[in-house]
Structures are given as structure tokens and as C-alpha cells.
Design an enzyme around this catalytic site. Structure first.
Site, mmCIF file in Angstrom:
data_model
loop_
_atom_site.group_PDB
_atom_site.id
_atom_site.type_symbol
_atom_site.label_atom_id
_atom_site.label_comp_id
_atom_site.label_asym_id
_atom_site.label_seq_id
_atom_site.Cartn_x
_atom_site.Cartn_y
_atom_site.Cartn_z
ATOM 1 N N SER A 139 0.852 -1.195 0.000
ATOM 2 C CA SER A 139 0.000 0.000 0.000
ATOM 3 C C SER A 139 0.885 1.241 0.000
ATOM 4 O O SER A 139 2.008 1.209 0.532
ATOM 5 C CB SER A 139 -0.872 0.009 1.262
ATOM 6 O OG SER A 139 -1.430 1.299 1.464
ATOM 7 N N TYR A 152 -0.865 -1.249 10.324
ATOM 8 C CA TYR A 152 -1.132 -1.496 8.897
ATOM 9 C C TYR A 152 -0.004 -0.923 8.036
ATOM 10 O O TYR A 152 0.554 -1.611 7.180
ATOM 11 C CB TYR A 152 -2.480 -0.872 8.526
ATOM 12 C CG TYR A 152 -2.858 -0.969 7.065
ATOM 13 C CD1 TYR A 152 -3.328 -2.160 6.521
ATOM 14 C CD2 TYR A 152 -2.761 0.147 6.224
ATOM 15 C CE1 TYR A 152 -3.683 -2.250 5.178
ATOM 16 C CE2 TYR A 152 -3.116 0.069 4.883
ATOM 17 C CZ TYR A 152 -3.577 -1.134 4.368
ATOM 18 O OH TYR A 152 -3.926 -1.215 3.034
HETATM 19 N N1 LIG Z 1 -8.849 -0.387 -0.948
HETATM 20 C C1 LIG Z 1 -7.789 0.405 -0.939
HETATM 21 O O1 LIG Z 1 -7.887 1.632 -1.016
HETATM 22 C C2 LIG Z 1 -6.399 -0.195 -0.847
HETATM 23 C C3 LIG Z 1 -5.292 0.653 -1.006
HETATM 24 C C4 LIG Z 1 -4.024 0.128 -0.896
HETATM 25 C C5 LIG Z 1 -3.840 -1.212 -0.649
HETATM 26 N N2 LIG Z 1 -4.935 -2.026 -0.503
HETATM 27 C C6 LIG Z 1 -4.698 -3.442 -0.227
HETATM 28 O O2 LIG Z 1 -5.301 -4.225 -1.242
HETATM 29 C C7 LIG Z 1 -5.707 -5.488 -0.694
HETATM 30 C C8 LIG Z 1 -7.196 -5.705 -0.978
HETATM 31 O O3 LIG Z 1 -7.929 -4.686 -0.341
HETATM 32 P P1 LIG Z 1 -9.408 -4.286 -0.830
HETATM 33 O O4 LIG Z 1 -9.692 -2.981 -0.146
HETATM 34 O O5 LIG Z 1 -9.498 -4.386 -2.294
HETATM 35 O O6 LIG Z 1 -10.366 -5.453 -0.269
HETATM 36 P P2 LIG Z 1 -10.832 -5.855 1.236
HETATM 37 O O7 LIG Z 1 -12.090 -5.167 1.569
HETATM 38 O O8 LIG Z 1 -9.650 -5.682 2.158
HETATM 39 O O9 LIG Z 1 -11.183 -7.425 1.092
HETATM 40 C C9 LIG Z 1 -10.473 -8.263 0.264
HETATM 41 C C10 LIG Z 1 -10.795 -9.721 0.420
HETATM 42 O O10 LIG Z 1 -10.081 -10.300 1.508
HETATM 43 C C11 LIG Z 1 -10.915 -11.268 2.169
HETATM 44 N N3 LIG Z 1 -10.394 -11.409 3.554
HETATM 45 C C12 LIG Z 1 -10.296 -10.434 4.489
HETATM 46 N N4 LIG Z 1 -9.747 -10.946 5.617
HETATM 47 C C13 LIG Z 1 -9.488 -12.259 5.367
HETATM 48 C C14 LIG Z 1 -8.918 -13.316 6.141
HETATM 49 N N5 LIG Z 1 -8.496 -13.116 7.405
HETATM 50 N N6 LIG Z 1 -8.800 -14.544 5.571
HETATM 51 C C15 LIG Z 1 -9.206 -14.757 4.305
HETATM 52 N N7 LIG Z 1 -9.750 -13.799 3.523
HETATM 53 C C16 LIG Z 1 -9.880 -12.562 4.049
HETATM 54 C C17 LIG Z 1 -12.312 -10.660 2.034
HETATM 55 O O11 LIG Z 1 -13.377 -11.604 2.192
HETATM 56 P P3 LIG Z 1 -13.982 -12.028 3.651
HETATM 57 O O12 LIG Z 1 -14.273 -10.761 4.377
HETATM 58 O O13 LIG Z 1 -15.176 -12.852 3.354
HETATM 59 O O14 LIG Z 1 -12.900 -12.820 4.313
HETATM 60 C C18 LIG Z 1 -12.252 -10.136 0.604
HETATM 61 O O15 LIG Z 1 -12.483 -11.180 -0.310
HETATM 62 C C19 LIG Z 1 -5.361 -5.426 0.797
HETATM 63 O O16 LIG Z 1 -4.095 -6.009 1.008
HETATM 64 C C20 LIG Z 1 -5.295 -3.933 1.075
HETATM 65 O O17 LIG Z 1 -4.469 -3.617 2.176
HETATM 66 C C21 LIG Z 1 -6.200 -1.547 -0.589
#
Ligand SMILES: NC(=O)c1ccc[n+]([C@@H]2O[C@H](COP(=O)([O-])OP(=O)(O)OC[C@H]3O[C@@H](n4cnc5c(N)ncnc54)[C@H](OP(=O)(O)O)[C@@H]3O)[C@@H](O)[C@H]2O)c1
Length: 253
Positions: A139, A152
Site C-alpha cells: 500500500s 497497517y
Molecule cells: N482499498 C484500498 O484503497 C487499498 C489501497 C491500498 C492497498 N490495498 C490493499 O489491497 C488489498 C485488498 O484490499 P481491498 O480494499 O481491495 O479489499 P478488502 O475489503 O480488504 O477485502 C479483500 C478480500 O479479503 C478477504 N479477507 C479479508 N480478511 C481475510 C482473512 N483473514 N482470511 C481470508 N480472507 C480474508 C475478504 O473476504 P472475507 O471478508 O469474506 O474474508 C475479501 O475477499 C489489501 O491487502 C489492502 O491492504 C487496498
């Protein structure tokens, strides 16, 4: 451009919504067999159905990656069911939060250890591939001061160092390792939609920091991950790719 992905086998963690979901949708459209997980059984079933409709083999599993033994067993059975693994994308995070020491353990166990366990468990399969590729989702919070000091941000930084050093270690076996730092990514049901509803001031100031005034989409991140994961990116290893639409301000040489 042919990315050379057709017929490859990818295992992606956290793929029922957001960035992970966009990654598996895109890889499946490119003819990649998919193993993926999330915790919600219903959402795994829905995702499995959507991906299978693209005509590839799909193995979905409901597993909490924080449970090391269950997670490793899932990785092994998924690689067996797919008959190998060419691509591993570590996508799960425990997210932000700074209310207590609990967050440090949670982000260590989920963000860091699920990535390390995934790389270690799948490494033999990735080496056998001959074109193995690991993409670790970090991130922009890791590379610039953001919001407040929290687990985080620091654990996402640990992943970048791990990614670089692992790339040196397994390069000889033709396994590439890279990390990707998305900036703010907006989607329905995601963190930024929640922040918009609960902290409009913070949301607005974040928007103002993006030169075009637009957050990214999961699909935009997925295209970068698919390229980095693919044989077309054969020269890229040990890199940290920032995909943030100009959100960060530092100059990196
Ligand atoms: N969104 C942003 O702005 C952003 C920015 C920078 C980086 N990121 C990174 O990108 C990645 C994805 O983030 P996102 O925001 O797109 O999605 P998210 O809302 O974090 O969820 C992504 C997925 O992870 C699963 N998940 C969460 N906890 C889990 C666990 N303990 N075991 C297994 N599965 C799990 C969720 O399903 P369940 O809840 O059903 O488990 C969902 O399918 C993360 O690493 C995040 O830090 C996101």
C-alpha cells in the site's frame, strides 16, 4: 500484446471483492486456472460460480488466513487440485486501525505471516513452473506518512522489504517476486466507501491529494498485477510498483 498467461495456474488470497476479485476476474478472462480464498462461504460460492463461467478451472475455499495450519492445508490442497501453481498473489490484509496493541498482532499475523506462509508453502510449485511469479499487495501507506502511525502502514512496509529480498533468493530458480502499492481504491463495500460515510472531512482531503481528483478502481490495479504476474514482465523482479494516480508526493529514484 499476449501476456502469456493462458494455461497458467494462479492462487490468490482475498478474492471475493475489491482488488482481489478484480484480479481473479481478469486472470480467469486471460485463461488462467484460479485458486482463491476468503472467509465468507457464501461469497466464495458466488465468486466460484462467476469465475467458472469463464471456462477455466476454479477452486475456491472458505478459510481464514490468520489460522496458519488451516491456511497452509488450503494452499497445499489447492495447488494439488490445480496441478501446480505458477502465480501467487498475496492480497489479504487485516486493514487499518490503531485502537490497541491488538492491531499490531492482527496485521503481523494476517498481512505479514499469511504472505510469508503462502510464499514458503507454494515455493516448490513456483520453482517447478519455470516462470513462477509472486505479487504481494502492499500500500502507499507503507511508503509515505499517512493518517497516523499504525500497524497497517508498518506491516505493509515489511512486505516490500520481504518481497525484494525473496526475489534475490529465488531468482536463480526463475521465480520473480514483486510488490504493488495501490493508492486509495474506491469500490462499493470497500474501506473508502465506509470512510466517505463516516469521515467526510478525511475523505475529501484524501481526494484533494490526488491530482486528477479521482481514486483508483480495483480493475485498474488488477491490470497492473496481471501484467507483473505474467511472463510478459519477465525482466521485472524485486520491484515495488506504485499505482496511486499521483497520490504520493515523494521523489523515488
Ligand atoms: N482499498 C484500498 O484503497 C487499498 C489501497 C491500498 C492497498 N490495498 C490493499 O489491497 C488489498 C485488498 O484490499 P481491498 O480494499 O481491495 O479489499 P478488502 O475489503 O480488504 O477485502 C479483500 C478480500 O479479503 C478477504 N479477507 C479479508 N480478511 C481475510 C482473512 N483473514 N482470511 C481470508 N480472507 C480474508 C475478504 O473476504 P472475507 O471478508 O469474506 O474474508 C475479501 O475477499 C489489501 O491487502 C489492502 O491492504 C487496498
Amino acid at each position: 500484446m499476449d501476456l502469456g498467461l493462458r494455461g497458467k495456474k494462479a492462487i490468490v488470497t482475498g478474492a471475493t471483492r475489491g482488488i482481489g476479485r478484480a484480479i481473479v476476474e481478469l486472470l480467469a478472462s486471460e485463461g488462467v486456472d484460479i485458486g482463491f480464498c476468503a472467509r465468507s462461504e457464501d461469497e466464495v460460492a458466488e465468486t466460484q460460480k462467476a469465475l467458472a463461467a469463464k471456462g477455466v478451472n476454479v477452486v475456491g475455499g472458505a478459510v481464514n488466513v490468520r489460522d496458519g495450519d488451516a491456511y497452509k492445508a488450503w494452499l497445499e490442497s489447492t495447488a494439488t487440485a490445480l496441478d501446480g501453481c505458477d502465480i501467487f498473489v498475496a492480497g489479504v490484509s487485516a486493514g487499518g486501525g490503531m485502537d490497541s496493541e491488538k492491531n499490531w498482532w492482527k496485521n503481523f499475523e494476517v498481512d505479514v505471516m499469511h504472505t510469508v506462509r503462502g510464499c514458503e508453502t507454494l515455493m516448490e510449485q513456483l520453482k517447478k513452473s519455470g516462470q513462477g511469479s509472486i505479487v504481494i499487495i502492499s500500500s502507499t501507506n507503507a511508503i509515505e506518512t499517512f493518517a497516523a502511525p499504525m500497524a497497517y502502514n508498518a506491516m505493509k512496509a515489511a512486505l516490500i522489504t520481504y518481497s525484494k529480498q525473496l526475489s534475490q533468493f529465488v531468482g536463480k530458480q526463475n521465480v520473480r517476486v514483486n510488490s504493488v502499492c495501490p493508492g486509495p481504491i474506491y469500490f462499493e463495500g470497500g474501506a473508502w466507501e465506509m470512510i466517505k460515510g463516516t469521515n467526510q472531512k478525511f475523505f475529501d482531503s484524501t481526494m484533494r491529494a490526488i491530482p486528477s481528483g479521482r481514486m483508483g478502481t480495483p480493475e485498474e490495479v488488477a491490470r497492473i498485477v496481471a501484467f507483473i504476474a505474467s511472463p510478459a514482465a519477465s525482466l521485472i523482479t524485486g520491484s515495488n510498483i506504485v499505482a496511486d494516480n499521483g497520490f504520493t508526493k515523494g521523489v523515488r529514484f
